[in-house]
Motif scaffolding. Structure first.
Motif, short mmCIF file in Angstrom:
data_model
loop_
_atom_site.label_atom_id
_atom_site.label_comp_id
_atom_site.label_asym_id
_atom_site.label_seq_id
_atom_site.Cartn_x
_atom_site.Cartn_y
_atom_site.Cartn_z
N ILE A 60 -0.08 70.84 71.58
CA ILE A 60 1.37 70.69 71.51
C ILE A 60 1.78 69.40 72.21
CG2 ILE A 60 1.68 72.11 73.60
CD1 ILE A 60 4.29 73.16 72.30
N GLU A 61 2.66 68.64 71.54
CA GLU A 61 3.15 67.39 72.10
C GLU A 61 4.26 67.66 73.10
OE1 GLU A 61 1.60 64.70 71.39
OE2 GLU A 61 0.42 65.37 69.67
N HIS A 62 4.65 66.61 73.82
CA HIS A 62 5.62 66.77 74.92
C HIS A 62 6.94 67.36 74.45
CE1 HIS A 62 8.63 65.44 77.94
NE2 HIS A 62 7.66 65.74 78.78
N ASN A 63 7.39 66.99 73.25
CA ASN A 63 8.69 67.47 72.79
C ASN A 63 8.65 68.94 72.37
OD1 ASN A 63 7.41 67.47 70.32
ND2 ASN A 63 8.58 65.77 69.47
N GLY A 64 7.46 69.49 72.29
CA GLY A 64 7.32 70.89 71.93
C GLY A 64 7.46 71.17 70.44
N GLY A 65 7.95 70.20 69.71
CA GLY A 65 8.17 70.44 68.29
C GLY A 65 6.98 70.13 67.42
N THR A 66 6.02 69.41 67.95
CA THR A 66 4.83 69.03 67.18
C THR A 66 3.65 69.83 67.69
OG1 THR A 66 5.68 66.79 66.88
CG2 THR A 66 3.32 67.16 66.50
N THR A 67 3.12 70.66 66.81
CA THR A 67 1.97 71.50 67.16
C THR A 67 0.93 71.43 66.05
OG1 THR A 67 3.00 73.44 66.14
CG2 THR A 67 3.38 73.13 68.50
N ARG A 68 -0.31 71.67 66.42
CA ARG A 68 -1.40 71.74 65.44
C ARG A 68 -2.32 72.88 65.86
NH1 ARG A 68 -0.88 66.33 66.46
NH2 ARG A 68 -2.69 66.26 67.84
N TYR A 69 -2.88 73.54 64.86
CA TYR A 69 -3.72 74.71 65.09
C TYR A 69 -5.03 74.59 64.32
CZ TYR A 69 0.55 76.92 66.84
OH TYR A 69 1.68 77.23 67.57
N ALA A 70 -6.05 75.22 64.89
CA ALA A 70 -7.29 75.39 64.14
C ALA A 70 -7.01 76.34 62.98
CB ALA A 70 -8.37 75.97 65.04
N ASP A 71 -7.67 76.12 61.87
CA ASP A 71 -7.44 76.96 60.69
C ASP A 71 -7.68 78.44 61.00
OD1 ASP A 71 -8.74 74.57 58.25
OD2 ASP A 71 -6.75 74.78 59.16
N SER A 72 -8.63 78.71 61.87
CA SER A 72 -9.01 80.09 62.16
C SER A 72 -7.93 80.88 62.90
CB SER A 72 -10.31 80.11 62.96
OG SER A 72 -10.15 79.41 64.18
N VAL A 73 -6.96 80.18 63.49
CA VAL A 73 -5.94 80.89 64.27
C VAL A 73 -4.54 80.71 63.70
CG1 VAL A 73 -7.36 80.58 66.34
CG2 VAL A 73 -5.42 79.04 65.93
N LYS A 74 -4.38 79.91 62.68
CA LYS A 74 -3.06 79.69 62.08
C LYS A 74 -2.44 81.00 61.64
CE LYS A 74 -3.56 74.96 60.36
NZ LYS A 74 -3.73 74.10 59.16
N GLY A 75 -1.16 81.16 61.99
CA GLY A 75 -0.44 82.36 61.62
C GLY A 75 -0.62 83.51 62.58
N ARG A 76 -1.57 83.38 63.52
CA ARG A 76 -1.81 84.45 64.50
C ARG A 76 -1.51 84.00 65.93
NH1 ARG A 76 -6.78 86.20 65.35
NH2 ARG A 76 -7.82 84.25 64.76
N PHE A 77 -1.78 82.74 66.23
CA PHE A 77 -1.58 82.21 67.59
C PHE A 77 -0.37 81.27 67.58
CE2 PHE A 77 -6.26 82.34 69.23
CZ PHE A 77 -6.34 83.68 68.86
#
Length: 122
Positions: free
Chosen positions: A51-68
């Motif tokens: 997560i970036e400083h502004n909190g609006g930009t996030t990235r997830y591993a495919d294995s956890v997308k939609g759950r974490f």
């Protein structure tokens, strides 16, 4: 020197939820970015979410997308990871990672938390 403090791991049944926290105490100028990693037995450490400083930009591993869900509270210099619909494959030691600038005259440094065990039973 910044010592990150993690909390929130534990044992949960498959389908359950846990929330991890990671705090950076002391005087902090800026933390960017913040991230969670995990390492399962016999495997390499892998990135879970960032997560970036502004909190609006996030990235997830495919294995956890939609759950974490990763989030942060900049006023408290604290990072969170809400983990829902946990699966046995999520079992690992989870580490927080922060790129911390504690002094405007010094370049940022990367710090790691001590790790917290998450165990998901089937």
């Amino acid at each position: 020197q910044v010592q990150l403090v993690e909390s929130g791991g534990g044992l949960v049944q498959a389908g359950g939820s846990l929330r991890l926290s990671c705090a950076a105490p002391g005087t902090i100028v800026r933390i960017d970015p913040m991230a969670w990693y995990r390492q399962a037995p016999g495997k390499q450490r892998e990135s879970v979410a960032i997560i970036e400083h502004n909190g609006g930009t996030t990235r997830y591993a495919d294995s956890v997308k939609g759950r974490f869900t990763i989030s942060r509270d900049n006023a408290k210099n604290t990072l969170y990871l809400q983990m829902n619909r946990l699966e046995p494959e999520d079992t690992a030691v989870y580490y927080c990672n922060m790129n911390v600038r504690s002094d405007r005259a010094v370049s940022p440094r990367v710090y790691w938390g001590q790790g917290t065990q998450v165990t998901v039973s089937s």
